[in-house]
Structure formats: C-alpha cells, structure tokens
Design a protein around this motif. Structure first.
Motif, PDB file in Angstrom:
ATOM      1  N   GLY A 184      37.906  39.582  44.141  1.00 45.85           N
ATOM      2  CA  GLY A 184      37.858  38.734  45.322  1.00 45.85           C
ATOM      3  C   GLY A 184      38.116  37.282  44.980  1.00 45.85           C
ATOM      4  O   GLY A 184      38.899  36.972  44.088  1.00 45.85           O
ATOM      5  N   GLY A 185      37.426  36.401  45.705  1.00 46.63           N
ATOM      6  CA  GLY A 185      37.625  34.966  45.525  1.00 46.63           C
ATOM      7  C   GLY A 185      37.823  34.295  46.867  1.00 46.63           C
ATOM      8  O   GLY A 185      37.152  34.631  47.853  1.00 46.63           O
ATOM      9  N   VAL A 189      43.440  32.687  50.251  1.00 40.18           N
ATOM     10  CA  VAL A 189      44.390  32.959  49.159  1.00 40.18           C
ATOM     11  C   VAL A 189      44.542  34.466  48.981  1.00 40.18           C
ATOM     12  O   VAL A 189      45.658  34.986  48.833  1.00 40.18           O
ATOM     13  CB  VAL A 189      43.937  32.280  47.848  1.00 40.18           C
ATOM     14  N   LEU A 190      43.428  35.186  49.032  1.00 36.74           N
ATOM     15  CA  LEU A 190      43.457  36.639  48.881  1.00 36.74           C
ATOM     16  C   LEU A 190      44.315  37.281  49.976  1.00 36.74           C
ATOM     17  O   LEU A 190      45.183  38.123  49.692  1.00 36.74           O
ATOM     18  CB  LEU A 190      42.027  37.173  48.917  1.00 36.74           C
ATOM     19  N   LEU A 207      33.815  43.558  46.776  1.00 35.37           N
ATOM     20  CA  LEU A 207      34.676  42.443  47.161  1.00 35.37           C
ATOM     21  C   LEU A 207      33.818  41.232  47.491  1.00 35.37           C
ATOM     22  O   LEU A 207      32.963  41.288  48.372  1.00 35.37           O
ATOM     23  CB  LEU A 207      35.517  42.843  48.375  1.00 35.37           C
ATOM     24  N   PHE A 208      34.026  40.113  46.738  1.00 41.33           N
ATOM     25  CA  PHE A 208      33.283  38.880  47.057  1.00 41.33           C
ATOM     26  C   PHE A 208      34.254  37.865  47.638  1.00 41.33           C
ATOM     27  O   PHE A 208      35.420  37.806  47.234  1.00 41.33           O
ATOM     28  CB  PHE A 208      32.542  38.334  45.827  1.00 41.33           C
ATOM     29  N   VAL A 289      35.971  38.666  37.392  1.00 48.32           N
ATOM     30  CA  VAL A 289      36.914  39.289  38.319  1.00 48.32           C
ATOM     31  C   VAL A 289      37.644  40.425  37.600  1.00 48.32           C
ATOM     32  O   VAL A 289      38.342  40.197  36.612  1.00 48.32           O
ATOM     33  CB  VAL A 289      37.934  38.247  38.837  1.00 48.32           C
ATOM     34  N   GLY A 290      37.437  41.658  38.087  1.00 40.10           N
ATOM     35  CA  GLY A 290      38.081  42.813  37.477  1.00 40.10           C
ATOM     36  C   GLY A 290      37.148  43.635  36.601  1.00 40.10           C
ATOM     37  O   GLY A 290      37.536  44.689  36.103  1.00 40.10           O
ATOM     38  N   ALA A 291      35.917  43.164  36.404  1.00 42.54           N
ATOM     39  CA  ALA A 291      34.954  43.883  35.563  1.00 42.54           C
ATOM     40  C   ALA A 291      34.193  44.924  36.388  1.00 42.54           C
ATOM     41  O   ALA A 291      34.071  44.805  37.607  1.00 42.54           O
ATOM     42  CB  ALA A 291      33.968  42.908  34.938  1.00 42.54           C
ATOM     43  N   ALA A 292      33.673  45.933  35.694  1.00 47.08           N
ATOM     44  CA  ALA A 292      32.801  46.930  36.341  1.00 47.08           C
ATOM     45  C   ALA A 292      31.406  46.339  36.484  1.00 47.08           C
ATOM     46  O   ALA A 292      30.859  45.791  35.527  1.00 47.08           O
ATOM     47  CB  ALA A 292      32.760  48.209  35.515  1.00 47.08           C
ATOM     48  N   VAL A 293      30.850  46.427  37.682  1.00 45.88           N
ATOM     49  CA  VAL A 293      29.519  45.858  37.939  1.00 45.88           C
ATOM     50  C   VAL A 293      28.626  46.869  38.656  1.00 45.88           C
ATOM     51  O   VAL A 293      29.113  47.820  39.276  1.00 45.88           O
ATOM     52  CB  VAL A 293      29.592  44.567  38.797  1.00 45.88           C
TER      53      VAL A 293
END
Length: 326
Positions: A184-185, A189-190, A207-208, A289-293
């Motif tokens: 996200g972000g 922009v997204l 998604l943040f 961004v892109g990491a498993a959480v």
C-alpha cells in the motif's frame, strides 16, 4: 542522546520533486550525522529542473547510484511528484540486488510508485517510512517515535508495530491474519498505477493507505475505484493511516472521513482498521512493503508483526508499541 554503538551508512538521493527547503535538507543531514551515521549525499540531490529534482534521466541515474552505494539505507530527500514519469526506466533488478545485499530503501508519498513497481516487478521488500527533509529536517524537531522506529530498522531490532485504535472507532470483530503480504502507501499514487504493469497483484494481502490534501469525497472515489476493480475483495484486512490536510465544505452537510470509513465497512468483507500512525504526519512507523505480516487486534490495540531479517540482511522493523492516537 547516547552516541550510537553501531553507526550506519545512509545515502540521500532525490527521485521525485526538487528540494526547495534547503534548510530542512541541511537540518536532516546534520541530525543524522549527529546520531553518528555516515551520510552520503547524491551528487544530484539538490538539482532542480522545473518542479523536479533534475530531468527524468538525472533522477533515474540517482536511483542507480543509490542502488550501487552499498549503503545500509537509501533515503529519499522528499516526495512530491516525479517517480510515475520514470517507472519504465528504473533499474529494478539492480535495486532488488541492492536490497538482497542489505540496503533498505525508505520513503513515502510519491515514493509509493517506486515501492509498488518494485514489488510488482521483483517482489523485493522496501520500507514505507520517513523522508530526510520532512522528518529528520523538521523545524519542530524530529518526532521521537519516528526516530525510534528508524533506529530499530537500522539496528534490525524490532519485528512489528502496535498502535491504539481511535477511541471513537469500535474495534471490528477481527480474526487474526497470518502471513499476509503487507502493501500500500499513498492512496492517490496507488490508484494511479491500476491497470499498469507496476500495480502489484496481491491476493489475501493487508492493504495500508494514507493521503494528504484529498477531500473525503475524493478519498471515497479512489476507494470505490479499488473496490470496483476487485482489489479490495482480495484483501484480508485494510488498514487506514492518517488522512490529513483537507477542509470540509458547507456543501458536505456532515459528509466526512468518518462517513467514508463507515460506508467502506458495509462494502467490503475485509475488516477495516483505522488510526495507523503513518501518513503526512510527524509520528510515523516504518512498514515493510511486500513483507509477510501477521495482523491482530487485542482490546483497543492493533498490531502488525513481521519476522526478523525483513528487507535486507539484519534489517528488522521496530518493537515499539506506538500509542499514537489518531
């Protein structure tokens, strides 16, 4: 502040807008150096061409130098606008290799375009976090939580973040999420990347989102675009950060950000958490961004947790429970 046991090499470059606030830039560099870090400033960091930090080729070359720097952190001077114009030219493989070698790419706002494109093209993890001028060069001083979270990234110390859910918001019934991709972000922009090869196809993700200077109706319109495009239905959770810098209008007659969030919750199956300390605000956590959480809610606390070693050798996240009231 105690002198750092473990000074880091930080590379400053400008892939987006021109730096107009030179004093903020200088304060940011001075603050990082005062923490004991080696700060390397890219040769074109203060270049200006129209509204940009140099023409497109200049900024692409700066990204290449950041990737080749061997720095612990590649930190953008500021956001603004400019990365969308060069997405076709960014050396993604070189950036992904640099990340494998241990360089953490950090930034936010316009940097969302770079982060999502990088994720879509390579799967590499970057960090949503502070910028040099806006955060480390802030006239009011550096926010303590932002500084602590950045320190934890540098030291590989932490593995997640916690925050207090806003008092006005009933915590949703929340089943813990495990091993979902965080992404996200900046919302505007997204949305601008939808339908392009630079929009990550994240299924069962977290998604943040944050934004600045967007009226609630525009925020709702962008959220609707994501919903109608099928993006929101593919998420396990939606986490809203800070939406700031807009003015309500008499025409709104009570239509506000709260209205947007309440309606969103009726439109999507995924739980919607609010109050994440991230956005165009002084207090910001760092997010991989892109990491498993894993995501959990306990009482009035929200938690996003990731493992050690995310985003480069020994780059963890942070372990502060950031009780940032939104």
């Amino acid at each position: 502040m105690l002198p750092r046991v473990n000074p880091k090499h930080i590379y400053i470059y400008s892939p987006s807008s021109a730096v107009r606030e030179k004093p903020a830039f200088r304060r940011g560099v001075a603050w990082l150096r005062a923490q004991g870090h080696e700060v390397e400033v890219d040769e074109t960091a203060l270049t200006a061409q129209q509204r940009f930090a140099g023409d497109d080729a200049t900024r692409v070359a700066a990204i290449g130098r950041a990737a080749a720097s061997g720095a612990d952190v590649a930190l953008i001077s500021r956001g603004g606008y400019g990365l969308t114009r060069i997405l076709d030219a960014i050396p993604y493989k070189a950036v992904a290799k640099a990340i494998e070698r241990g360089t953490a790419f950090v930034g936010m706002s316009d940097f969302t375009a770079f982060q999502l494109a990088l994720l879509a093209r390579t799967g590499a993890v970057s960090w949503a976090g502070p910028t040099l001028a806006g955060d480390f060069g802030a006239e009011a001083g550096v926010d303590e939580i932002t500084a602590a979270c950045f320190d934890d990234l540098l030291d590989g110390a932490g593995e997640g973040t916690g925050w207090r859910l806003p008092a006005r918001d009933e915590p949703p019934v929340f089943k813990p999420v495990r091993g979902a991709t965080l992404w996200g972000g900046n919302l505007a922009v997204l949305c601008s990347l939808l339908g392009t090869p630079y929009f990550p196809q994240v299924d069962k993700g977290v998604l943040f989102l944050e934004d600045v200077g967007e009226h609630p109706y525009r925020i709702e319109r962008m959220l609707e675009q994501l919903r109608l495009a099928g993006v929101l239905a593919r998420q396990k959770a939606i986490v809203l950060g800070q939406f700031t810098g807009f003015k309500a209008a008499p025409h709104d007659r009570g239509f506000k950000l709260r209205t947007v969030v309440d309606r969103l919750r009726t439109q999507v199956k995924a739980p919607v958490l609010t109050g994440l300390p991230f956005g165009h605000v002084p207090t910001k956590v760092l997010l991989p961004v892109g990491a498993a959480v894993d995501v959990a809610v306990e009482g009035r606390e929200g938690f996003i947790v990731w493992g050690h070693g995310v985003g480069g050798s020994g780059h963890g996240g942070h372990h502060h429970h950031n009780h940032a009231e939104a």
